[in-house]
Structures are given as C-alpha cells and as structure tokens.
Design a protein around this motif. Sequence first.
Motif, short mmCIF file in Angstrom:
data_model
loop_
_atom_site.label_atom_id
_atom_site.label_comp_id
_atom_site.label_asym_id
_atom_site.label_seq_id
_atom_site.Cartn_x
_atom_site.Cartn_y
_atom_site.Cartn_z
N LEU A 266 45.56 52.01 26.40
CA LEU A 266 46.13 52.81 27.48
C LEU A 266 45.15 52.94 28.64
N ALA A 267 43.87 53.14 28.32
CA ALA A 267 42.85 53.24 29.38
C ALA A 267 42.78 51.94 30.17
N ALA A 268 42.82 50.79 29.49
CA ALA A 268 42.79 49.51 30.19
C ALA A 268 44.01 49.35 31.08
N TYR A 269 45.18 49.70 30.57
CA TYR A 269 46.42 49.60 31.35
C TYR A 269 46.33 50.47 32.61
N ARG A 270 45.84 51.71 32.47
CA ARG A 270 45.76 52.61 33.63
C ARG A 270 44.74 52.13 34.65
N ILE A 271 43.64 51.55 34.18
CA ILE A 271 42.64 51.05 35.14
C ILE A 271 43.21 49.89 35.95
N VAL A 272 43.88 48.97 35.28
CA VAL A 272 44.51 47.86 36.02
C VAL A 272 45.60 48.39 36.94
N GLN A 273 46.39 49.32 36.46
CA GLN A 273 47.48 49.89 37.25
C GLN A 273 46.94 50.55 38.51
N GLU A 274 45.89 51.36 38.37
CA GLU A 274 45.32 52.04 39.53
C GLU A 274 44.72 51.05 40.52
N SER A 275 44.07 49.99 40.00
CA SER A 275 43.47 48.98 40.88
C SER A 275 44.54 48.27 41.70
N LEU A 276 45.63 47.88 41.05
CA LEU A 276 46.69 47.18 41.77
C LEU A 276 47.45 48.12 42.70
N THR A 277 47.54 49.40 42.33
CA THR A 277 48.15 50.38 43.24
C THR A 277 47.37 50.46 44.53
N ASN A 278 46.06 50.47 44.43
CA ASN A 278 45.23 50.52 45.65
C ASN A 278 45.31 49.23 46.44
N THR A 279 45.51 48.12 45.74
CA THR A 279 45.74 46.87 46.48
C THR A 279 47.02 46.96 47.29
N LEU A 280 48.09 47.50 46.67
CA LEU A 280 49.34 47.69 47.39
C LEU A 280 49.18 48.60 48.59
N LYS A 281 48.47 49.71 48.38
CA LYS A 281 48.35 50.72 49.44
C LYS A 281 47.49 50.23 50.59
N HIS A 282 46.41 49.51 50.29
CA HIS A 282 45.42 49.20 51.33
C HIS A 282 45.47 47.76 51.82
N ALA A 283 45.97 46.86 50.98
CA ALA A 283 46.02 45.46 51.42
C ALA A 283 47.45 45.01 51.73
N GLY A 284 48.43 45.70 51.17
CA GLY A 284 49.81 45.35 51.48
C GLY A 284 50.38 44.34 50.51
N LYS A 285 51.70 44.09 50.64
CA LYS A 285 52.38 43.24 49.66
C LYS A 285 52.11 41.76 49.89
N ASP A 286 51.46 41.42 51.00
CA ASP A 286 51.14 40.01 51.23
C ASP A 286 49.81 39.62 50.58
N ALA A 287 49.10 40.58 50.00
CA ALA A 287 47.81 40.28 49.38
C ALA A 287 48.02 39.58 48.04
N ASN A 288 46.99 38.88 47.63
CA ASN A 288 46.95 38.24 46.31
C ASN A 288 45.90 38.95 45.46
N ALA A 289 46.20 39.12 44.18
CA ALA A 289 45.26 39.80 43.29
C ALA A 289 45.06 38.98 42.03
N GLU A 290 43.96 39.23 41.38
CA GLU A 290 43.64 38.54 40.13
C GLU A 290 43.11 39.57 39.14
N VAL A 291 43.68 39.56 37.94
CA VAL A 291 43.26 40.47 36.86
C VAL A 291 42.68 39.63 35.74
N THR A 292 41.45 39.94 35.36
CA THR A 292 40.77 39.22 34.27
C THR A 292 40.47 40.19 33.14
N LEU A 293 40.96 39.86 31.95
CA LEU A 293 40.65 40.63 30.74
C LEU A 293 39.76 39.75 29.87
#
Length: 389
Positions: free
Chosen positions: A301-328
């Motif tokens: 759950l902690a891992a899920y929330r950390i990724v969720q919060e990171s991508l939320t900030n990408t949406l808020k600050h970089a917009g929907k045209d940004a590209n993101a990469e998640v590495t586990l």
Amino acid sequence: MMRRALDWWSGHPQLADALLAALACAYLLVEVPYSDHTIADPGSLPVTFWGDLLAYASLALRRRFLVPVLALVWTLWIAGGRWDIWAEWNASWSELSTPTALMFMLYSGGRWTSSTWPVVFLAGTSLPAIVTVAAMWAGPPPFPVPAPPGDLFAVSFVTGAAAWGLGRLRRSESDAVARAAAQAEESKTQAALAEERIRIARELHDILAHNVSAMVIQSTAAGAALLSDDKAEAGAAVEAIGHAGRTALAELRLLLGVLREGPMQPQPGVEAIREMTEWLPIEVRLLVEGQTRQVPPDLGLAAYRIVQESLTNTLKHAGKDANAEVTLRYTDEGLRIRVTDDGIGGRKTNTMGHGLIGMRERAEKFGGTARGEPLPEGGFMVEATLRWA
C-alpha cells in the motif's frame, strides 16, 4: 527465586492470605503445647492461646473483610490483657501472640484501605494507657488490669502507629506506581491516536488529490475537445473522469470500512500500480527490475501511494502531455521506487509540499527514505526505498 515468590504472592492475594493463616495456626498448634508441656492435656492450655489461634485464623480473610478482621483481632488483644505490644512482640516469636497479629492487621489497614476505621482502632491501642493513668488518679478500676510497665503502655500506641504508617507508605508507593503506569498508558494511547489521525489524513490526501486532479485535468481536456468537435477525445476524457471518480469512491469506501469495522477486502498494493498507470491521461512506462517477491500488504500500500502521489504531481505540474516512467526494483534490502517525468508541460514549482512529506513518512515507517528533486534536463524525479521487515 524470591522475586518469583513475591510475584506469586501479589498475583494470588486470597490464596496467599489463606496460606499465611494456615502456617501460623499450624505453628501455634505444634509449638505452644510442646513448649508448655500441655500436649497431653489440651484443656490446660491458657485461654489466650485459643484467642491467638482465632486471631491468626482470621488472617485468611484480612483483605476480603479487612475492617471486621481488624475489629476481631483488636477485641482479642484487649480481652487477652497483653497490652504491652512492644514487649509481647519481642518475646512472642515462639507463640505468635495476638499483639503481633494486631500489628500485622494495623499494617494491613494502612496498606489496603483508605477507610478511617483502621485509624479508629489505632487510636484504640492507647486505651490501656488511658485506663492506667485514670487508675493512678482515681484508684483501681472494678476489673483486673495488668500491672503497667514503666512506659504506661504508651509504646503500644507508638508501635501500632509505626505499623499503620508503614502500610500507608506502601500504599502511597503503590498508588504512585499505578498513576505513573496509567499516565504512561494514556500517553501511549494518545500517541497511537495521533499516529492514526496522521495515517487517515495521509490516506485521504492521497486518494482525493490523485483522483480529483485527474478528473480536473480530464474535464479541461473534455471541454477543449468539445470546442474542437473532437468527439473521440471528449469521450475518452469523460471515460477517464468516470474511472477516476469510481476509483476514488471505491478507495474512500474501503478507508471508511476499515475505520468502522476493520479491513474487509485487500487494499491496493504493488500489483495495482500497473492498472493505475494504464488509465492515467499521461503516458506512463512501468519497469520492473530484479527478482519479484511477495510484498507485505502494508508495504505494498505504501508503494502504491508513493507512486500515486508522484504521478499526481506530474499531472498537476507537468500536464497531461508529459511522459513519466515508474521503476520498481526488487533488491535483497527492500523495494526501490523511482518515478520520473520529462516535464514537457512545464512545472510551476520544484517542490511537492505535503505530498513529499507523506512519502517520507510512509518510507520511514518501513525503515527507508524518500526524496524528490528536479532533473537537470528538465522534469522531476522521486526516489523511495521501502525495506523488507
């Protein structure tokens, strides 16, 4: 060994008192007849012996019926005429006389009750001294009294007061220990409540911030698509809004259900990260490195929330045209998480505010760390480590 015996005595008060009374009575029944050479003729035993035996037998109920037992022992002491408690106590180890039992009961009165009756019986130990002084002034009383010692029985009161005072001291110490334990337990409870409030606030922040941000961004995209008459784009945006809303409702119901009745279904974990990246309005690439393993639910759950919060900030600050990469990355020490975005939409801030604080708190719970910083080439990076238990 002695400590274990004392712990047993404290944990079984009624049984301990019964054992004490039985041992004292057995000692009296064996020692006194033999020492007085009356074993062959029990009828010649002094009456005070039977009073002593009754006094010590009553000790089996000293904590259950403390005041009645104290009254009985005090009455036997007065009736027995052995009023010099100090002298009797020092000379009576071979027979455990009633004065010794009275001292023990005065101690018990100070130790086990806040009633004023023990104080009344303590004051009653001065009765022989009062009677003796009155006899000296007004002549001998109509009933026989023992010859007074040099201290006129005054030491009897002092000895009884010392026994009662020792009991009160032990009671005060026990009360202080109990209060300290209660305060420590209260502090522990308050700390647990504070931690639980922080956890709930963190969960609400992550659930609402992520899904509401996605809904706002998609609603903007839907509005733009409708203006340009792009029905396909508008439909995709509306579908994404519905998905975000349903996800938020499901997670809120789960959180409220946990608060009411405890967990009834699994909360999102590492396996839910892929689904989250697939419906987000930004392009997200998910990489899994190392030998995968079963992840504990809390850590997942902690891992899920950390990724969720990171991508939320990408949406808020970089917009929907940004590209993101998640590495586990699965390692022997723990799960390493890295989320980056290219910042194509442009970030208005290089910080994540309360979001990064929440990530750090989640990581620290598992002995790890979390940090976020802008990338030199643009965009933002979040790294976190969650250690295995």
